[in-house]
Scaffold this motif. Structure first.
Motif, short mmCIF file in Angstrom:
data_model
loop_
_atom_site.label_atom_id
_atom_site.label_comp_id
_atom_site.label_asym_id
_atom_site.label_seq_id
_atom_site.Cartn_x
_atom_site.Cartn_y
_atom_site.Cartn_z
N LEU A 46 0.82 -1.21 0.00
CA LEU A 46 0.00 0.00 0.00
C LEU A 46 0.86 1.26 0.00
O LEU A 46 0.71 2.14 -0.84
CB LEU A 46 -0.94 0.00 1.21
N TYR A 47 1.80 1.33 0.96
CA TYR A 47 2.54 2.59 1.09
C TYR A 47 3.60 2.76 0.00
O TYR A 47 4.04 3.87 -0.27
CB TYR A 47 3.12 2.74 2.50
N LYS A 48 3.99 1.67 -0.62
CA LYS A 48 4.88 1.81 -1.77
C LYS A 48 4.18 2.68 -2.82
O LYS A 48 4.75 3.62 -3.36
CB LYS A 48 5.19 0.42 -2.34
N ASP A 49 2.89 2.38 -3.06
CA ASP A 49 2.12 3.13 -4.05
C ASP A 49 1.78 4.54 -3.56
O ASP A 49 1.90 5.51 -4.30
CB ASP A 49 0.81 2.39 -4.37
N ALA A 53 2.87 8.27 -5.27
CA ALA A 53 1.85 9.21 -5.72
C ALA A 53 1.96 10.53 -4.96
O ALA A 53 1.87 11.62 -5.54
CB ALA A 53 0.46 8.61 -5.54
N PHE A 54 2.16 10.45 -3.65
CA PHE A 54 2.24 11.66 -2.86
C PHE A 54 3.48 12.49 -3.21
O PHE A 54 3.42 13.72 -3.28
CB PHE A 54 2.23 11.36 -1.36
N ALA A 55 4.59 11.80 -3.44
CA ALA A 55 5.83 12.51 -3.78
C ALA A 55 5.61 13.37 -5.03
O ALA A 55 6.07 14.51 -5.11
CB ALA A 55 6.95 11.51 -4.01
N LYS A 56 4.86 12.81 -5.98
CA LYS A 56 4.58 13.53 -7.22
C LYS A 56 3.70 14.75 -6.94
O LYS A 56 4.02 15.88 -7.33
CB LYS A 56 3.87 12.57 -8.18
N LEU A 273 -0.74 12.55 5.30
CA LEU A 273 -1.88 11.80 5.83
C LEU A 273 -3.19 12.28 5.20
O LEU A 273 -4.07 11.48 4.91
CB LEU A 273 -1.94 11.91 7.35
N ASN A 274 -3.30 13.61 4.98
CA ASN A 274 -4.51 14.13 4.32
C ASN A 274 -4.67 13.54 2.93
O ASN A 274 -5.78 13.31 2.47
CB ASN A 274 -4.46 15.66 4.23
N PHE A 275 -3.54 13.32 2.28
CA PHE A 275 -3.56 12.77 0.93
C PHE A 275 -4.31 11.43 0.88
O PHE A 275 -4.98 11.10 -0.10
CB PHE A 275 -2.14 12.60 0.41
N LEU A 276 -4.19 10.68 1.97
CA LEU A 276 -4.86 9.38 2.01
C LEU A 276 -6.38 9.51 1.87
O LEU A 276 -7.05 8.59 1.42
CB LEU A 276 -4.53 8.66 3.33
N TYR A 277 -6.92 10.68 2.28
CA TYR A 277 -8.36 10.88 2.23
C TYR A 277 -8.84 11.42 0.88
O TYR A 277 -10.04 11.47 0.64
CB TYR A 277 -8.80 11.86 3.34
N GLU A 283 -8.37 5.84 -4.05
CA GLU A 283 -8.30 4.89 -5.16
C GLU A 283 -7.11 3.93 -4.96
O GLU A 283 -7.22 2.72 -5.15
CB GLU A 283 -8.18 5.67 -6.49
N ILE A 284 -5.98 4.49 -4.54
CA ILE A 284 -4.80 3.65 -4.27
C ILE A 284 -5.10 2.66 -3.16
O ILE A 284 -4.77 1.47 -3.23
CB ILE A 284 -3.59 4.53 -3.89
#
Lengths: 343, 281, 276
Positions: A46-49, A53-56, A273-277, A283-284
């Motif tokens: 999960l966190y690999k993906d 995505a977040f880094a981008k 963490l906000n990105f997760l929401y 979707e990830i």
């Protein structure tokens, strides 16, 4: 000729201590930021993906490069490491109890951490399902089938595995619903554990025991782990059985304020963490077999995540109460295995 | 030592039986596990095997392991020589006690070996607050891993040298002294040549254990990928990622290391004909 | 072995002893005392509650019982292997001699994974034993097997040099006096190597009691049945109960130390007697 021994000793010791200077992550100015995410076992994929995505996103938004350090292990062990000084910027663990411990014992974040993010700080959920061998030879359809004679059940020890505590609570929820009382629930759970031949120390160990060693007829597992094992460890070798009732597992996430402040990574950590929401994050999450909170995303993946009746940890009075009642020394789990009571 | 004394030798039949039983036992307990490791590593062919080894995280783990062994082995070698000199060349009270204390890390559970450093240097430990204040990291960083490794491998060199130096006595050194050699000259020119192969043997075993230590290091490492994972920890991580081939590949590297260590040792013994020096642990 | 009673004429006692004590203190004693002091802070009642609970006692019984069984198995087969290595010539002898140290060098986790792959019901060896009704993996038997692996080199390496030193003349004398080979072994050889065998036995035993990495994979971890003492320490830590963990650790530490002291006193006693 007098020097060598003490000199060598001194050099080596200084070398050892000197190494301690170069450590720690954090932010070094504007150009880049490094986050240490301390997580539990099943979230590697999960966190690999998520990280990529977040880094981008972060680069586009701020121009800053964010890099990640990941640490995976049993949830309780990871929590202890953070308490003992592993300087995580964010923690993403299996149960709220493990983050409560950080707030309580080391004051690394405020006690109300769980209300800082939506949905009890759990951006994704999962539940407990059964993994059975292909074709379901023992005809496992629901909880009562697990205690039929000759059925062997694989589940890790709730004493050492966070995931196993969810398993235990799911079984308890069924026992209570079927029997109508706590006594009946305990009787069912005790019966269930008498069908368990091995108590692995962690959830992944239990999966390996079931899949690689060929032991047992049913693996009680996280839904995300079951879906992943089905995919990774041999498609067509296993079937997933969804029971009539289960537990809503809410793996929480939190910024570790004390560490993030010290590293100057608060903003990035919070945004992470906000990105997760966000829909993208959700979707990830769904693609990695966790149940998304976002209804639109959930609708797209409805085929993967069947609806079922779920109790929550609040039905057990929250983690503090559940831990004390069921899993602490002298609790219900110990009583099931006889003795071990604190006197 | 062949059987030229018929009265003290078993019949060929009995001899074969004994050798057979020994082989069977070793096969079950030593060789099969080893074969298992290599079979697992090569289960998907050489390409997958090599890919697992050149993975950046695997390389980082290999580097860290080499660094940790590179620090802890010399430290323990110096200590071992000093301890063996003090214990073997002099008589004093409480010698058995001192040797037992040196032996202690052999039998302390690895989990406990890690735990003590957490109690000492952890954020909630004795020195934790002071260390945090001064920005010094011990556990969950390289120094903690080094400390745990030094602890676990502490007795190896000393244990190898003590019986050897005791056996050799101190006649050679006393002779050198009577010829007006200084203490250091005596050590460098008389003692060290006498013990060098025993020392090497101890260093090799110490090194093997230092690279292979799992339990103690696991407690103090923090498991940060690419940063504080040693090879044995990386094996565990890969195993937990269901990457069995990768796990066994890195493991086989460690096992080969064990075999190379043993090979070097055998060559040394054979070349210099040293009597299995001080093997009486 | 000569051991002159007068003071040694060699220098360096102060320096080397100082270094030994300093380094020993720094690396071993200070950390371990942190453990003992922490446990002492609990008070006896709190200590006994965790350290001597029925479940802990059951775990000690398994850890000590399996270590004892493994050491006993190793005593027999280790002696046999030492014997064939010293007395006989056969192809592959060098290789076997070298391989005996393998358990020292192989990471314990790898050993554990390899052993459980072999001895589980679908493993190479386990699948042969399963039809016979013998279960190895996830039982106390599995724990014992892992400890046999871990402890073997201690026995072989203790006995081997003594066996090699043992002169043949006594055996010949015994044979001349009409002793059978079995009698010679029991009455002449065994007494001579017994102290070495005991030393190896005790070291293998002490090592086995604390072993964690290789066992955790092969033990079933069932409370009261296949749960080892080091796992209980982990269990205590999982509840953030450092005191409980140190209590169990302390019990094991004291037992290990007693064991080692016994071994080394035995060694000293042997050295004093065996002035050859």
């Amino acid at each position: 000729m007098r020097a060598p021994f003490p000199a060598v000793m001194a050099a080596l010791m200084i070398g050892t201590i000197g190494l301690s200077a170069c450590s720690g992550g954090g932010s070094n100015g504007k150009g880049s930021v490094e986050l240490l995410n301390v997580s539990y076992d099943p979230t590697r994929e999960l966190y690999k993906d998520v990280n990529a995505a977040f880094a981008k996103r972060w680069k586009d938004k701020t121009g800053q490069t964010v890099s990640f350090r990941m640490s995976h292990g049993g949830s309780g062990k990871q929590s202890r490491s953070v308490i003992d000084g592993l300087s995580a910027d964010v923690v993403t663990l299996a149960l709220g109890y493990d983050i409560d411990a950080m707030a309580e014992r080391a004051k690394l974040l405020p006690a109300n951490w769980q209300s800082r993010l939506p949905d009890n700080s759990a951006p994704y959920t999962s539940t407990i399902v059964f993994l059975v061998r292909k074709g379901n030879p023992k005809g496992i359809r629901d909880w009562p089938d697990l205690v039929k004679p000759g059925v062997q059940v694989i589940t890790p020890s709730p004493k050492t595995s966070g995931g196993a505590r969810w398993n235990f609570l799911a079984a308890w929820a069924y026992g209570k619903k079927a029997g109508g009382s706590d006594a009946a629930a305990q009787k069912y759970v005790a019966n269930l554990y008498s069908h368990v031949p091995v108590l692995d120390s962690g959830a992944r160990g239990a999966t390996t025991t079931f899949v690689e060693r060929g032991l047992g007829d049913v693996l009680i597992a996280w839904e995300n782990e079951a879906l992943l094992s089905e995919k990774e460890l041999g498609a067509g070798k296993f079937d997933i059985v969804v029971p009539s009732i289960s537990v809503l597992a809410e793996p929480p996430v939190a910024v570790v304020d004390a560490n993030a402040k010290a590293h100057g990574t608060e903003r990035a950590a919070t945004e992470y963490l906000n990105f997760l929401y966000t829909p993208e994050g959700q979707e990830i999450v769904a693609r990695n077999f966790y149940r998304p909170r976002d209804q639109a995303v959930m609708a797209r993946h409805a085929a993967t995540f069947p609806k079922l009746d779920m109790v929550t940890i609040q039905d057990f009075g929250g983690w503090g109460a559940a831990q004390k009642r069921f899993f602490a020394d002298g609790g219900v789990f110990d009583a099931i295995y006889g003795g071990g009571k604190r006197r | 030592m062949s059987g030229s004394h018929p009265t003290t030798v078993e019949s060929p039949w009995a001899r074969r039986a004994l050798i057979g039983v020994g082989f069977l036992f070793l096969a079950l307990f030593l060789f099969l596990p080893l074969v298992m490791v290599f079979a697992g590593a090569l289960a998907k062919g050489w390409q997958v095997f090599f890919d697992a080894l050149v993975d950046p995280d695997a390389l980082a783990a290999i580097r860290l392991t080499l660094l940790v062994a590179g620090i802890s082995v010399p430290v323990n070698a110096v200590f071992g020589v000093a301890a063996a000199w003090a214990i073997a060349k002099f008589d004093f009270r409480g010698k058995s006690l001192l040797i037992s204390l040196i032996d202690l890390p052999f039998s302390v559970s690895p989990v406990v070996s890690g735990l003590v450093f957490v109690l000492l240097f952890g954020a909630q430990g004795w020195l934790g607050p002071w260390l945090t204040e001064h920005g010094v990291r011990i556990i969950f960083a390289v120094p903690g891993i080094v400390l745990a490794t030094v602890f676990v491998t502490f007795p190896f060199v000393a244990r190898e040298l003590i019986p050897l130096m005791a056996e050799q006595g101190r006649d050679d050194e006393e002779a050198a002294r009577s010829l007006a050699a200084t203490g250091w000259q005596t050590f460098w020119h008389v003692t060290l040549p006498n013990i060098r192969w025993g020392l090497l043997y101890g260093v090799l075993l110490c090194n093997a254990r230092a690279m292979g230590e799992f339990g103690a290091v696991s407690v103090v490492s923090g498991h940060i990928r690419g940063l504080t994972n040693t090879m044995p920890l990386h094996v565990e991580i890969l195993y937990n990622e269901y990457d069995f081939v990768g796990a066994f590949a890195v493991a086989s590297l460690l096992a080969s290391l064990a075999l190379v260590t043993l090979g070097v040792k055998t060559v040394l013994e054979w070349r210099f004909g040293i009597h299995r020096a001080g093997a009486a642990h | 072995m000569r051991r002159s009673k007068q003071r040694s004429a060699l220098p360096g006692f102060g320096l080397t002893m100082g270094m030994t004590l300093f380094w020993l203190g720094l690396v071993v004693l200070v950390p371990l005392s942190a453990l003992v002091i922490r446990a002492a802070g609990m008070g006896w009642a709190g200590f006994a509650e965790v350290g001597l609970s029925p479940r802990a006692l059951a775990a000690y019984r398994l850890s000590f019982g399996a270590a004892l069984a493994a050491a006993a198995i190793n005593a027999v087969f280790g002696l046999l292997i030492a014997w064939i290595l010293v007395r006989y010539e056969f192809p592959g002898k060098k290789l076997i001699d070298a391989a005996v140290d393998l358990p020292f060098a192989l990471p314990t986790a790898v050993a554990g994974i390899a052993l459980v792959s072999l001895y589980s019901d679908n493993g190479w060896v386990g699948s042969l034993l399963a039809p016979l009704g013998i279960k190895v993996a996830y039982t106390p038997l599995g724990v014992t097997i892992a400890l046999v692996f871990i402890g073997l080199p201690f026995i072989v390496r203790s006995v081997q040099p003594v066996l090699a030193d043992l002169g043949r003349d006594v055996e010949e004398a015994a044979a001349t006096l009409g002793a059978t080979r079995g009698q010679t072994f029991r009455r002449v050889i065994l007494p001579a190597i017994l102290p070495a065998l005991l030393t190896g036995f005790a070291l293998a035993f002490a090592r086995g009691v604390g072993e964690y990495g290789s066992i955790i994979f092969i033990a079933g971890n069932m409370p009261f049945k296949s749960e080892i003492a080091p796992l209980l320490i982990i269990t205590q830590l999982e509840q953030f109960d450092y005191d409980g963990a140190t209590a169990i650790a302390c019990v094991m530490l004291v037992l290990s130390f007693a064991m080692l002291l016994f071994v080394n006193l035995l060694q000293a006693w042997r050295a004093r007697r065996g002035t050859r």
